[in-house]
Scaffold this motif. Structure first.
Motif, PDB file in Angstrom:
ATOM      1  N   GLN A  13     -13.481  -4.907 -26.392  1.00 25.80           N
ATOM      2  CA  GLN A  13     -12.293  -4.291 -26.990  1.00 25.80           C
ATOM      3  C   GLN A  13     -12.679  -3.116 -27.889  1.00 25.80           C
ATOM      4  O   GLN A  13     -11.990  -2.092 -27.915  1.00 25.80           O
ATOM      5  N   ALA A  16     -13.627  -0.191 -25.648  1.00 29.82           N
ATOM      6  CA  ALA A  16     -12.402   0.398 -25.091  1.00 29.82           C
ATOM      7  C   ALA A  16     -11.686   1.249 -26.137  1.00 29.82           C
ATOM      8  O   ALA A  16     -11.169   2.327 -25.829  1.00 29.82           O
ATOM      9  N   GLU A  17     -11.668   0.802 -27.372  1.00 35.04           N
ATOM     10  CA  GLU A  17     -11.019   1.557 -28.442  1.00 35.04           C
ATOM     11  C   GLU A  17     -11.800   2.833 -28.769  1.00 35.04           C
ATOM     12  O   GLU A  17     -11.211   3.896 -28.959  1.00 35.04           O
ATOM     13  N   SER A  48      -9.557 -11.607 -20.072  1.00 36.80           N
ATOM     14  CA  SER A  48      -9.403 -10.547 -21.079  1.00 36.80           C
ATOM     15  C   SER A  48     -10.666  -9.691 -21.189  1.00 36.80           C
ATOM     16  O   SER A  48     -10.577  -8.495 -21.479  1.00 36.80           O
ATOM     17  N   GLN A  51     -10.557  -7.337 -18.117  1.00 42.20           N
ATOM     18  CA  GLN A  51      -9.544  -6.303 -18.307  1.00 42.20           C
ATOM     19  C   GLN A  51      -9.999  -5.255 -19.316  1.00 42.20           C
ATOM     20  O   GLN A  51      -9.830  -4.056 -19.094  1.00 42.20           O
ATOM     21  N   SER A  52     -10.576  -5.692 -20.414  1.00 33.41           N
ATOM     22  CA  SER A  52     -11.038  -4.748 -21.433  1.00 33.41           C
ATOM     23  C   SER A  52     -12.212  -3.915 -20.922  1.00 33.41           C
ATOM     24  O   SER A  52     -12.307  -2.730 -21.235  1.00 33.41           O
TER      25      SER A  52
END
Length: 83
Positions: A13, A16-17, A48, A51-52
């Motif tokens: 995450q 990705a950010e 998850s 997906q991330s």
């Protein structure tokens, strides 16, 4: 084990950010060979994380042609994992 799972989720995450905006983050992530770290996570059993990782790869590819080429290299290994 729960801490390990949480850390893996936080890792993808965060990548990705960081990949959201073009700039120094992309250069730094590229220097750490982040695509090599993300691609195995596309096979992860945790949805998850998959997906991330896919989101991060897409964002990185959008901002850097060299990283985009990495997605199609190696007989399209990353593309096959994405599909």
């Amino acid at each position: 084990f729960e801490d390990y799972q949480k850390s893996r989720i936080m890792f993808v995450q965060t990548i990705a950010e960081l990949a959201r905006k073009k700039g120094d983050h992309i250069k730094s992530l590229k220097s750490f060979k982040v695509m090599d770290l993300l691609s195995p996570l596309l096979n992860d059993p945790v949805a998850s994380i998959k997906q991330s990782a896919a989101l991060a790869i897409g964002r990185l590819s959008k901002h850097d042609i060299e990283l985009a080429n990495k997605v199609v290299e190696d007989n399209g290994r990353i593309i096959k994992l994405l599909l």
